[in-house]
Design a protein around this motif. Sequence first.
Motif, PDB file in Angstrom:
ATOM      1  N   PRO A  19       0.800  -1.231   0.000  1.00 38.54           N
ATOM      2  CA  PRO A  19       0.000   0.000   0.000  1.00 38.54           C
ATOM      3  C   PRO A  19       0.832   1.281   0.000  1.00 38.54           C
ATOM      4  CG  PRO A  19      -0.820  -1.536   1.645  1.00 38.54           C
ATOM      5  CD  PRO A  19       0.465  -2.109   1.119  1.00 38.54           C
ATOM      6  N   LEU A  20       2.057   1.211   0.512  1.00 39.64           N
ATOM      7  CA  LEU A  20       2.907   2.401   0.560  1.00 39.64           C
ATOM      8  C   LEU A  20       3.301   2.894  -0.830  1.00 39.64           C
ATOM      9  CD1 LEU A  20       5.259   1.429   3.517  1.00 39.64           C
ATOM     10  CD2 LEU A  20       3.275   2.958   3.563  1.00 39.64           C
ATOM     11  N   LEU A  21       3.133   2.057  -1.832  1.00 46.17           N
ATOM     12  CA  LEU A  21       3.493   2.434  -3.200  1.00 46.17           C
ATOM     13  C   LEU A  21       2.328   3.059  -3.958  1.00 46.17           C
ATOM     14  CD1 LEU A  21       5.660  -0.636  -4.256  1.00 46.17           C
ATOM     15  CD2 LEU A  21       6.441   1.627  -3.579  1.00 46.17           C
ATOM     16  N   THR A  22       1.234   3.328  -3.271  1.00 45.70           N
ATOM     17  CA  THR A  22       0.063   3.901  -3.937  1.00 45.70           C
ATOM     18  C   THR A  22      -0.337   5.227  -3.308  1.00 45.70           C
ATOM     19  OG1 THR A  22      -1.474   2.705  -2.505  1.00 45.70           O
ATOM     20  CG2 THR A  22      -0.843   1.626  -4.570  1.00 45.70           C
ATOM     21  N   VAL A  23      -1.152   5.963  -4.046  1.00 46.51           N
ATOM     22  CA  VAL A  23      -1.724   7.226  -3.585  1.00 46.51           C
ATOM     23  C   VAL A  23      -3.232   7.026  -3.551  1.00 46.51           C
ATOM     24  CG1 VAL A  23      -1.958   9.683  -4.095  1.00 46.51           C
ATOM     25  CG2 VAL A  23       0.137   8.483  -4.717  1.00 46.51           C
ATOM     26  N   SER A  24      -3.854   7.510  -2.495  1.00 51.59           N
ATOM     27  CA  SER A  24      -5.308   7.354  -2.396  1.00 51.59           C
ATOM     28  C   SER A  24      -5.913   8.507  -1.597  1.00 51.59           C
ATOM     29  CB  SER A  24      -5.659   6.022  -1.730  1.00 51.59           C
ATOM     30  OG  SER A  24      -5.114   5.958  -0.439  1.00 51.59           O
ATOM     31  N   ASN A  25      -7.228   8.622  -1.701  1.00 52.87           N
ATOM     32  CA  ASN A  25      -7.967   9.567  -0.872  1.00 52.87           C
ATOM     33  C   ASN A  25      -9.366   9.003  -0.655  1.00 52.87           C
ATOM     34  OD1 ASN A  25      -9.650  10.317  -3.070  1.00 52.87           O
ATOM     35  ND2 ASN A  25      -8.241  11.936  -3.668  1.00 52.87           N
ATOM     36  N   GLU A  26     -10.126   9.613   0.238  1.00 51.08           N
ATOM     37  CA  GLU A  26     -11.460   9.102   0.565  1.00 51.08           C
ATOM     38  C   GLU A  26     -12.408   9.153  -0.625  1.00 51.08           C
ATOM     39  OE1 GLU A  26     -13.143  10.776   4.094  1.00 51.08           O
ATOM     40  OE2 GLU A  26     -11.269  10.556   5.193  1.00 51.08           O
ATOM     41  N   ASP A  36       8.018   6.831  -8.051  1.00 57.76           N
ATOM     42  CA  ASP A  36       9.287   7.306  -7.515  1.00 57.76           C
ATOM     43  C   ASP A  36       9.856   6.369  -6.448  1.00 57.76           C
ATOM     44  OD1 ASP A  36       7.018   8.217  -6.002  1.00 57.76           O
ATOM     45  OD2 ASP A  36       8.329   9.556  -4.890  1.00 57.76           O
ATOM     46  N   LEU A  37       9.006   5.547  -5.838  1.00 55.22           N
ATOM     47  CA  LEU A  37       9.461   4.610  -4.813  1.00 55.22           C
ATOM     48  C   LEU A  37       9.728   3.205  -5.345  1.00 55.22           C
ATOM     49  CD1 LEU A  37       7.009   5.577  -1.927  1.00 55.22           C
ATOM     50  CD2 LEU A  37       9.355   6.360  -2.276  1.00 55.22           C
ATOM     51  N   PHE A  38       9.312   2.936  -6.565  1.00 54.58           N
ATOM     52  CA  PHE A  38       9.407   1.592  -7.117  1.00 54.58           C
ATOM     53  C   PHE A  38      10.832   1.055  -7.168  1.00 54.58           C
ATOM     54  CE2 PHE A  38       5.168   0.833  -7.970  1.00 54.58           C
ATOM     55  CZ  PHE A  38       4.973  -0.276  -8.772  1.00 54.58           C
ATOM     56  N   SER A  39      11.791   1.844  -7.640  1.00 52.61           N
ATOM     57  CA  SER A  39      13.135   1.303  -7.854  1.00 52.61           C
ATOM     58  C   SER A  39      13.780   0.829  -6.561  1.00 52.61           C
ATOM     59  CB  SER A  39      14.028   2.312  -8.568  1.00 52.61           C
ATOM     60  OG  SER A  39      14.187   3.473  -7.781  1.00 52.61           O
ATOM     61  N   SER A  40      13.623   1.556  -5.471  1.00 53.31           N
ATOM     62  CA  SER A  40      14.239   1.111  -4.221  1.00 53.31           C
ATOM     63  C   SER A  40      13.560  -0.138  -3.676  1.00 53.31           C
ATOM     64  CB  SER A  40      14.231   2.235  -3.185  1.00 53.31           C
ATOM     65  OG  SER A  40      12.912   2.633  -2.903  1.00 53.31           O
ATOM     66  N   ILE A  41      12.246  -0.203  -3.780  1.00 49.17           N
ATOM     67  CA  ILE A  41      11.504  -1.377  -3.308  1.00 49.17           C
ATOM     68  C   ILE A  41      11.853  -2.596  -4.158  1.00 49.17           C
ATOM     69  CG2 ILE A  41       9.203  -2.389  -3.014  1.00 49.17           C
ATOM     70  CD1 ILE A  41       9.651  -0.217  -0.987  1.00 49.17           C
ATOM     71  N   LEU A  42      11.868  -2.424  -5.475  1.00 48.52           N
ATOM     72  CA  LEU A  42      12.183  -3.553  -6.357  1.00 48.52           C
ATOM     73  C   LEU A  42      13.626  -4.013  -6.195  1.00 48.52           C
ATOM     74  CD1 LEU A  42      10.291  -2.534  -9.612  1.00 48.52           C
ATOM     75  CD2 LEU A  42       9.674  -4.307  -7.965  1.00 48.52           C
ATOM     76  N   THR A  43      14.549  -3.085  -6.006  1.00 51.42           N
ATOM     77  CA  THR A  43      15.947  -3.452  -5.800  1.00 51.42           C
ATOM     78  C   THR A  43      16.075  -4.307  -4.548  1.00 51.42           C
ATOM     79  OG1 THR A  43      16.749  -1.471  -6.906  1.00 51.42           O
ATOM     80  CG2 THR A  43      18.270  -2.558  -5.405  1.00 51.42           C
ATOM     81  N   LYS A  44      15.436  -3.897  -3.464  1.00 53.97           N
ATOM     82  CA  LYS A  44      15.480  -4.660  -2.222  1.00 53.97           C
ATOM     83  C   LYS A  44      14.854  -6.036  -2.404  1.00 53.97           C
ATOM     84  CE  LYS A  44      16.075  -5.282   2.195  1.00 53.97           C
ATOM     85  NZ  LYS A  44      17.375  -5.719   2.663  1.00 53.97           N
ATOM     86  N   ALA A  45      13.748  -6.121  -3.111  1.00 52.76           N
ATOM     87  CA  ALA A  45      13.080  -7.406  -3.343  1.00 52.76           C
ATOM     88  C   ALA A  45      13.967  -8.343  -4.159  1.00 52.76           C
ATOM     89  CB  ALA A  45      11.750  -7.192  -4.049  1.00 52.76           C
ATOM     90  N   VAL A  46      14.631  -7.826  -5.173  1.00 48.07           N
ATOM     91  CA  VAL A  46      15.525  -8.647  -5.993  1.00 48.07           C
ATOM     92  C   VAL A  46      16.701  -9.145  -5.150  1.00 48.07           C
ATOM     93  CG1 VAL A  46      17.143  -8.602  -7.933  1.00 48.07           C
ATOM     94  CG2 VAL A  46      14.851  -7.649  -8.197  1.00 48.07           C
ATOM     95  N   GLN A  47      17.242  -8.283  -4.297  1.00 50.80           N
ATOM     96  CA  GLN A  47      18.332  -8.696  -3.414  1.00 50.80           C
ATOM     97  C   GLN A  47      17.894  -9.825  -2.481  1.00 50.80           C
ATOM     98  OE1 GLN A  47      19.193  -4.900  -1.630  1.00 50.80           O
ATOM     99  NE2 GLN A  47      20.856  -4.449  -3.079  1.00 50.80           N
ATOM    100  N   GLU A  48      16.700  -9.705  -1.928  1.00 49.29           N
ATOM    101  CA  GLU A  48      16.185 -10.740  -1.035  1.00 49.29           C
ATOM    102  C   GLU A  48      15.955 -12.048  -1.779  1.00 49.29           C
ATOM    103  OE1 GLU A  48      12.716  -9.016   0.755  1.00 49.29           O
ATOM    104  OE2 GLU A  48      13.904  -7.631   1.984  1.00 49.29           O
ATOM    105  N   LEU A  49      15.418 -11.967  -2.984  1.00 52.47           N
ATOM    106  CA  LEU A  49      15.198 -13.181  -3.776  1.00 52.47           C
ATOM    107  C   LEU A  49      16.521 -13.829  -4.173  1.00 52.47           C
ATOM    108  CD1 LEU A  49      12.227 -12.063  -6.026  1.00 52.47           C
ATOM    109  CD2 LEU A  49      12.189 -13.779  -4.209  1.00 52.47           C
TER     110      LEU A  49
END
Length: 66
Positions: A19-26, A36-49
């Motif tokens: 959910p932190l990778l999305t924008v929402s409102n009521e 803008d946050l995708f590359s750091s999250i994906l890099t970490k996921a690839v490292q873990e895998l």
Amino acid sequence: MAGPNAGAVIAEEVFKVNPLLTVSNEKEGVYGVRYDLFSSILTKAVQELDERLTDLEARDGVCTST
């Protein structure tokens, strides 16, 4: 698929995973992706895998070179 939306993802699908990778409102609910946050999250996921794969290969006696 070519064109300006070739790399687009569906915000609701991203929300299910992180959910932190999305924008929402009521008013609109989940309506956008924080690309803008995708590359750091994906890099970490690839490292873990990669670490998990290395551990499994070591356990099973499989050796691959990267």
